[in-house]
Design a protein around this motif. Structure first.
Motif, PDB file in Angstrom:
ATOM      1  N   THR A 220      50.834  46.947  38.575  1.00  0.00           N
ATOM      2  CA  THR A 220      50.958  46.507  37.181  1.00  0.00           C
ATOM      3  C   THR A 220      49.676  45.834  36.720  1.00  0.00           C
ATOM      4  N   ILE A 221      49.095  45.010  37.577  1.00  0.00           N
ATOM      5  CA  ILE A 221      47.835  44.349  37.247  1.00  0.00           C
ATOM      6  C   ILE A 221      46.745  45.378  36.964  1.00  0.00           C
ATOM      7  N   TYR A 222      46.649  46.383  37.819  1.00  0.00           N
ATOM      8  CA  TYR A 222      45.632  47.422  37.636  1.00  0.00           C
ATOM      9  C   TYR A 222      45.852  48.182  36.330  1.00  0.00           C
ATOM     10  N   ARG A 223      47.093  48.544  36.068  1.00  0.00           N
ATOM     11  CA  ARG A 223      47.395  49.323  34.856  1.00  0.00           C
ATOM     12  C   ARG A 223      47.020  48.553  33.593  1.00  0.00           C
ATOM     13  N   ILE A 224      47.406  47.303  33.525  1.00  0.00           N
ATOM     14  CA  ILE A 224      47.123  46.508  32.325  1.00  0.00           C
ATOM     15  C   ILE A 224      45.630  46.200  32.226  1.00  0.00           C
ATOM     16  N   ALA A 225      44.985  45.979  33.359  1.00  0.00           N
ATOM     17  CA  ALA A 225      43.541  45.729  33.353  1.00  0.00           C
ATOM     18  C   ALA A 225      42.782  46.929  32.799  1.00  0.00           C
ATOM     19  N   ARG A 226      43.199  48.128  33.176  1.00  0.00           N
ATOM     20  CA  ARG A 226      42.521  49.329  32.674  1.00  0.00           C
ATOM     21  C   ARG A 226      42.724  49.506  31.179  1.00  0.00           C
ATOM     22  N   GLU A 227      43.826  48.968  30.654  1.00  0.00           N
ATOM     23  CA  GLU A 227      44.068  49.005  29.213  1.00  0.00           C
ATOM     24  C   GLU A 227      43.165  48.019  28.467  1.00  0.00           C
ATOM     25  N   MET A 228      42.869  46.888  29.104  1.00  0.00           N
ATOM     26  CA  MET A 228      42.233  45.777  28.385  1.00  0.00           C
ATOM     27  C   MET A 228      40.761  45.579  28.715  1.00  0.00           C
ATOM     28  N   PHE A 229      40.262  46.214  29.793  1.00  0.00           N
ATOM     29  CA  PHE A 229      38.866  46.065  30.196  1.00  0.00           C
ATOM     30  C   PHE A 229      38.218  47.427  30.336  1.00  0.00           C
ATOM     31  N   SER A 230      36.891  47.451  30.310  1.00  0.00           N
ATOM     32  CA  SER A 230      36.154  48.619  30.771  1.00  0.00           C
ATOM     33  C   SER A 230      35.826  48.402  32.247  1.00  0.00           C
ATOM     34  N   GLY A 231      35.267  49.421  32.881  1.00  0.00           N
ATOM     35  CA  GLY A 231      34.947  49.299  34.307  1.00  0.00           C
ATOM     36  C   GLY A 231      36.077  49.822  35.177  1.00  0.00           C
ATOM     37  N   GLU A 232      35.828  49.841  36.486  1.00  0.00           N
ATOM     38  CA  GLU A 232      36.772  50.446  37.427  1.00  0.00           C
ATOM     39  C   GLU A 232      37.993  49.581  37.717  1.00  0.00           C
ATOM     40  N   CYS A 233      37.853  48.255  37.614  1.00  0.00           N
ATOM     41  CA  CYS A 233      38.983  47.340  37.856  1.00  0.00           C
ATOM     42  C   CYS A 233      39.630  47.580  39.224  1.00  0.00           C
ATOM     43  N   ARG A 234      38.807  47.871  40.216  1.00  0.00           N
ATOM     44  CA  ARG A 234      39.338  48.161  41.563  1.00  0.00           C
ATOM     45  C   ARG A 234      39.987  46.913  42.164  1.00  0.00           C
ATOM     46  N   ILE A 235      41.151  47.115  42.762  1.00  0.00           N
ATOM     47  CA  ILE A 235      41.906  46.008  43.348  1.00  0.00           C
ATOM     48  C   ILE A 235      41.450  45.743  44.784  1.00  0.00           C
ATOM     49  N   PHE A 236      41.213  44.457  45.104  1.00  0.00           N
ATOM     50  CA  PHE A 236      40.885  44.038  46.470  1.00  0.00           C
ATOM     51  C   PHE A 236      41.911  43.004  46.918  1.00  0.00           C
ATOM     52  N   ASP A 237      42.463  43.227  48.098  1.00  0.00           N
ATOM     53  CA  ASP A 237      43.547  42.380  48.601  1.00  0.00           C
ATOM     54  C   ASP A 237      43.229  41.956  50.033  1.00  0.00           C
ATOM     55  N   GLY A 238      43.182  40.642  50.268  1.00  0.00           N
ATOM     56  CA  GLY A 238      42.830  40.120  51.586  1.00  0.00           C
ATOM     57  C   GLY A 238      43.858  40.359  52.663  1.00  0.00           C
ATOM     58  N   MET A 239      45.059  40.816  52.291  1.00  0.00           N
ATOM     59  CA  MET A 239      46.097  40.966  53.319  1.00  0.00           C
ATOM     60  C   MET A 239      45.752  42.066  54.321  1.00  0.00           C
ATOM     61  N   TYR A 240      45.006  43.073  53.912  1.00  0.00           N
ATOM     62  CA  TYR A 240      44.681  44.167  54.832  1.00  0.00           C
ATOM     63  C   TYR A 240      43.740  43.688  55.934  1.00  0.00           C
ATOM     64  N   GLY A 241      42.740  42.922  55.549  1.00  0.00           N
ATOM     65  CA  GLY A 241      41.849  42.348  56.550  1.00  0.00           C
ATOM     66  C   GLY A 241      42.558  41.349  57.435  1.00  0.00           C
ATOM     67  N   MET A 242      43.519  40.643  56.863  1.00  0.00           N
ATOM     68  CA  MET A 242      44.277  39.656  57.638  1.00  0.00           C
ATOM     69  C   MET A 242      45.083  40.332  58.749  1.00  0.00           C
ATOM     70  N   VAL A 243      45.731  41.440  58.424  1.00  0.00           N
ATOM     71  CA  VAL A 243      46.526  42.146  59.433  1.00  0.00           C
ATOM     72  C   VAL A 243      45.612  42.760  60.493  1.00  0.00           C
ATOM     73  N   ARG A 244      44.448  43.274  60.092  1.00  0.00           N
ATOM     74  CA  ARG A 244      43.500  43.776  61.091  1.00  0.00           C
ATOM     75  C   ARG A 244      43.069  42.659  62.030  1.00  0.00           C
ATOM     76  N   GLN A 245      42.828  41.475  61.481  1.00  0.00           N
ATOM     77  CA  GLN A 245      42.437  40.332  62.306  1.00  0.00           C
ATOM     78  C   GLN A 245      43.560  39.924  63.238  1.00  0.00           C
ATOM     79  N   LEU A 246      44.784  39.941  62.770  1.00  0.00           N
ATOM     80  CA  LEU A 246      45.935  39.621  63.614  1.00  0.00           C
ATOM     81  C   LEU A 246      46.015  40.582  64.798  1.00  0.00           C
ATOM     82  N   LYS A 247      45.911  41.862  64.543  1.00  0.00           N
ATOM     83  CA  LYS A 247      45.955  42.855  65.626  1.00  0.00           C
ATOM     84  C   LYS A 247      44.841  42.611  66.635  1.00  0.00           C
TER      85      LYS A 247
END
Length: 273
Positions: free
Chosen positions: A202-229
């Motif tokens: 939802t954040i990405y969809r609304i961001a693309r409506e209201m901003f220019s640019g790629e609005c790529r989403i970055f989420d720290g949880m993926y790196g966190m799970v890699r670190q846990l493993k």
């Protein structure tokens, strides 16, 4: 030697403990279950005291340590602080207190700054996370302050705690939050709270409506799970299996937690906190 090996195996079979101020850390747990199907998990959500992000640093630290102690008493082999706000306030004290691995999360500012996209980087997080010295230190280390738009999102956690991630009030909140910076070129948006991960689409969809640019989403949880493993493997704590058991505790309504996990294909047992 056999006795020592037996104790090591027994320790490897213990669950990994997760905690958050509420349901947000379930986003990290869901990814961990997917990536580590041989592990067992215990989750504690402190919904009775959510949100943490509007409390003082001392309050957050005290509540976080209570969550950590709850998990430690359940016999976990590692503690995952699936909460950016709790990490900011309490990770140092948590690591001093326990002789088991404590894995923390931080906003994915560095990968967002290195992705090559032009434009500004929006960091969406709780007011406490953005104001905290840990986040400010991270920004200084990465050296990207001039590109950042810090966006404290007080009130968003409360909208997400009930588990209705399709609630129209969420989209309304986001449009109002983005209105003050609408029209800018945004290269990346950082999810600085694990609650927000559930509505990143939802954040990405609304961001693309209201901003220019790629609005790529970055989420720290993926790196966190890699670190846990990585840490479990290096410490000889990864479970040889079988695993896959998930038990959830909450200081409030545990049914919300179970419903969210079921929606992600995960069956969980509810425990009494």
């Amino acid at each position: 030697m056999r006795r020592g090996t037996g104790r090591k195996v027994e320790k490897r079979e213990r669950p990994v403990g997760f905690f958050d101020s509420g349901v947000g850390g379930l986003s990290v747990l869901c990814h961990a279950v997917q990536e580590m199907p041989g592990e067992n998990f215990v989750y504690y959500g402190d919904s009775a005291h959510a949100p943490y992000g509007t409390k003082s640093e001392e309050e957050i630290k005290e509540l976080s340590l209570q969550c950590g102690e709850f998990l430690f008493q359940k016999g976990v082999k590692a503690i995952v602080m699936a909460c950016n706000t709790a990490t900011s306030a309490a990770v140092i004290r948590m690591r001093e207190k326990y002789r088991i691995p404590v894995i923390s999360i931080e906003p994915a500012v560095k990968p967002a700054s290195l992705c090559g996209n032009s434009g500004k980087i929006i960091v969406m997080a709780t007011p406490a996370t953005i104001a905290g010295p840990r986040y400010q230190g991270l920004v200084d280390r990465v050296g990207c302050r001039e590109r950042l738009i810090d966006l404290p999102c007080g009130g968003l956690v409360e909208l997400l705690e009930g588990g209705d991630f399709e609630n129209p009030a969420i989209a309304k909140y986001l449009r109002e939050k983005f209105a003050g910076i609408a029209g800018q070129e945004i290269g990346a948006i950082v999810m600085g709270c694990t609650h927000y991960s559930f509505v990143s689409g939802t954040i990405y969809r609304i961001a693309r409506e209201m901003f220019s640019g790629e609005c790529r989403i970055f989420d720290g949880m993926y790196g966190m799970v890699r670190q846990l493993k990585k840490i479990l493997r290096e410490e000889g704590l990864d479970n040889p299996g079988p695993g896959g058991k998930v038990r959830v505790y909450s200081s409030s309504d545990g049914e919300v937690y179970r419903r969210i996990l079921q929606a992600h294909g995960i069956e969980a047992e509810l425990g009494e906190a």
